[in-house]
Design a protein around this motif. Structure first.
Motif, short mmCIF file in Angstrom:
data_model
loop_
_atom_site.label_atom_id
_atom_site.label_comp_id
_atom_site.label_asym_id
_atom_site.label_seq_id
_atom_site.Cartn_x
_atom_site.Cartn_y
_atom_site.Cartn_z
N ASN A 1 -44.98 -16.78 -75.78
CA ASN A 1 -46.27 -17.42 -76.05
C ASN A 1 -47.42 -16.43 -75.96
O ASN A 1 -48.55 -16.80 -75.60
CB ASN A 1 -46.48 -18.63 -75.13
CG ASN A 1 -46.46 -18.25 -73.67
OD1 ASN A 1 -46.28 -17.09 -73.32
ND2 ASN A 1 -46.65 -19.24 -72.81
N SER A 2 -47.16 -15.19 -76.34
CA SER A 2 -48.24 -14.20 -76.40
C SER A 2 -49.17 -14.55 -77.56
O SER A 2 -48.80 -15.28 -78.49
CB SER A 2 -47.69 -12.79 -76.59
OG SER A 2 -47.16 -12.64 -77.89
N LYS A 3 -50.37 -14.01 -77.50
CA LYS A 3 -51.37 -14.28 -78.54
C LYS A 3 -50.84 -13.91 -79.93
O LYS A 3 -50.98 -14.67 -80.89
CB LYS A 3 -52.64 -13.49 -78.23
CG LYS A 3 -53.90 -14.10 -78.77
CD LYS A 3 -55.09 -13.25 -78.37
CE LYS A 3 -56.04 -14.07 -77.53
NZ LYS A 3 -57.28 -13.36 -77.24
N GLU A 4 -50.21 -12.77 -80.04
CA GLU A 4 -49.67 -12.29 -81.32
C GLU A 4 -48.57 -13.23 -81.84
O GLU A 4 -48.54 -13.57 -83.03
CB GLU A 4 -49.10 -10.88 -81.15
CG GLU A 4 -48.55 -10.29 -82.42
CD GLU A 4 -47.97 -8.90 -82.17
OE1 GLU A 4 -46.77 -8.74 -82.46
OE2 GLU A 4 -48.71 -8.03 -81.70
N GLN A 5 -47.70 -13.66 -80.94
CA GLN A 5 -46.61 -14.56 -81.33
C GLN A 5 -47.14 -15.94 -81.74
O GLN A 5 -46.65 -16.51 -82.72
CB GLN A 5 -45.62 -14.72 -80.17
CG GLN A 5 -44.82 -13.47 -79.87
CD GLN A 5 -43.68 -13.29 -80.85
OE1 GLN A 5 -42.76 -14.10 -80.88
NE2 GLN A 5 -43.75 -12.24 -81.64
N LEU A 6 -48.12 -16.44 -81.04
CA LEU A 6 -48.68 -17.74 -81.39
C LEU A 6 -49.42 -17.68 -82.73
O LEU A 6 -49.40 -18.64 -83.50
CB LEU A 6 -49.59 -18.25 -80.27
CG LEU A 6 -48.88 -18.58 -78.96
CD1 LEU A 6 -49.90 -19.00 -77.90
CD2 LEU A 6 -47.81 -19.64 -79.15
N VAL B 1 -40.70 -22.25 -78.85
CA VAL B 1 -41.16 -20.98 -78.27
C VAL B 1 -40.06 -20.60 -77.30
O VAL B 1 -40.08 -20.99 -76.13
CB VAL B 1 -42.52 -21.13 -77.57
CG1 VAL B 1 -42.95 -19.80 -76.96
CG2 VAL B 1 -43.58 -21.64 -78.53
N ALA B 2 -39.06 -19.89 -77.84
CA ALA B 2 -37.90 -19.53 -77.03
C ALA B 2 -37.15 -18.40 -77.72
O ALA B 2 -37.24 -18.24 -78.94
CB ALA B 2 -36.97 -20.73 -76.87
N SER B 3 -36.40 -17.67 -76.96
CA SER B 3 -35.60 -16.57 -77.49
C SER B 3 -34.51 -17.11 -78.41
O SER B 3 -33.93 -18.18 -78.16
CB SER B 3 -34.96 -15.80 -76.34
OG SER B 3 -34.04 -14.86 -76.85
N ALA B 4 -34.22 -16.38 -79.46
CA ALA B 4 -33.15 -16.77 -80.38
C ALA B 4 -31.78 -16.62 -79.72
O ALA B 4 -30.81 -17.22 -80.17
CB ALA B 4 -33.22 -15.93 -81.64
N LYS B 5 -31.71 -15.85 -78.67
CA LYS B 5 -30.43 -15.59 -78.00
C LYS B 5 -29.94 -16.81 -77.21
O LYS B 5 -28.76 -16.98 -76.99
CB LYS B 5 -30.55 -14.39 -77.07
CG LYS B 5 -30.82 -13.10 -77.81
CD LYS B 5 -31.04 -11.96 -76.86
CE LYS B 5 -31.43 -10.70 -77.62
NZ LYS B 5 -31.75 -9.61 -76.71
N GLU B 6 -30.86 -17.64 -76.76
CA GLU B 6 -30.50 -18.78 -75.92
C GLU B 6 -30.73 -20.10 -76.66
O GLU B 6 -31.81 -20.69 -76.58
CB GLU B 6 -31.30 -18.76 -74.63
CG GLU B 6 -31.01 -17.55 -73.76
CD GLU B 6 -31.79 -17.58 -72.47
OE1 GLU B 6 -31.80 -18.65 -71.82
OE2 GLU B 6 -32.39 -16.56 -72.14
N ILE B 7 -29.72 -20.54 -77.37
CA ILE B 7 -29.84 -21.78 -78.16
C ILE B 7 -30.07 -22.98 -77.24
O ILE B 7 -30.76 -23.93 -77.61
CB ILE B 7 -28.59 -21.98 -79.04
CG1 ILE B 7 -28.58 -20.92 -80.13
CG2 ILE B 7 -28.57 -23.37 -79.66
CD1 ILE B 7 -27.42 -20.98 -81.08
N SER B 8 -29.56 -22.92 -76.02
CA SER B 8 -29.71 -24.06 -75.11
C SER B 8 -31.17 -24.37 -74.80
O SER B 8 -31.51 -25.51 -74.48
CB SER B 8 -28.94 -23.81 -73.81
OG SER B 8 -29.46 -22.67 -73.15
N LYS B 9 -32.04 -23.37 -74.88
CA LYS B 9 -33.47 -23.59 -74.60
C LYS B 9 -34.26 -24.00 -75.85
O LYS B 9 -35.44 -24.29 -75.76
CB LYS B 9 -34.08 -22.32 -74.00
CG LYS B 9 -33.56 -22.02 -72.61
CD LYS B 9 -34.26 -20.85 -72.00
CE LYS B 9 -33.73 -20.60 -70.60
NZ LYS B 9 -34.37 -19.45 -69.97
#
Length: 118
Positions: A42-47, A76-84
């Motif tokens: 949720n960084s400014k650049e990512q948002l 807003v979650a890592s692609a590595k962790e589908i559970s989130k």
């Protein structure tokens, strides 16, 4: 009397000659389109990237006459962790759903922005 009957018949025929039938335009089936957007933090650049993704995909949907936007799924979650990635799982469930409900729209197409890191 016979002449009057002939004249009346001729007028009716003339009217029929001026009537044209134009069939209604065939309604094409609308695609029920969903948008999926994801960023890893949720960084400014990512948002800002997330807003750009949603904006671009929404404009694309609105530019195609036979597409109807039914939902937008955002994670807003890592692609590595589908559970989130709760919205991703909800999207998959909605794609599998046969009937559309208020809480679970039936989805026939999904638009996604893919950004490769090199």
């Amino acid at each position: 009397m016979m002449i009057d009957l002939i004249l009346k018949e001729r007028k009716r025929m003339d009217l029929r000659d001026n009537i044209y039938y134009t069939p209604a335009r065939r309604q094409s089936k609308q695609k029920r389109v969903a948008i999926y957007a994801r960023v890893s933090s949720n960084s400014k650049e990512q948002l800002r990237s997330l807003a750009n993704q949603v904006s671009a995909l929404t404009q694309k949907v609105s530019s195609v006459e036979d597409w109807r936007l039914v939902d937008i799924y955002i994670d807003v979650a890592s692609a590595k962790e589908i559970s989130k990635r709760e919205e991703y799982r909800r999207l998959i469930d909605d794609c599998r759903t046969k009937k559309s409900t208020l809480s679970s729209p039936r989805v026939s197409a999904v638009l996604v922005v893919i950004q490769l890191k090199l």
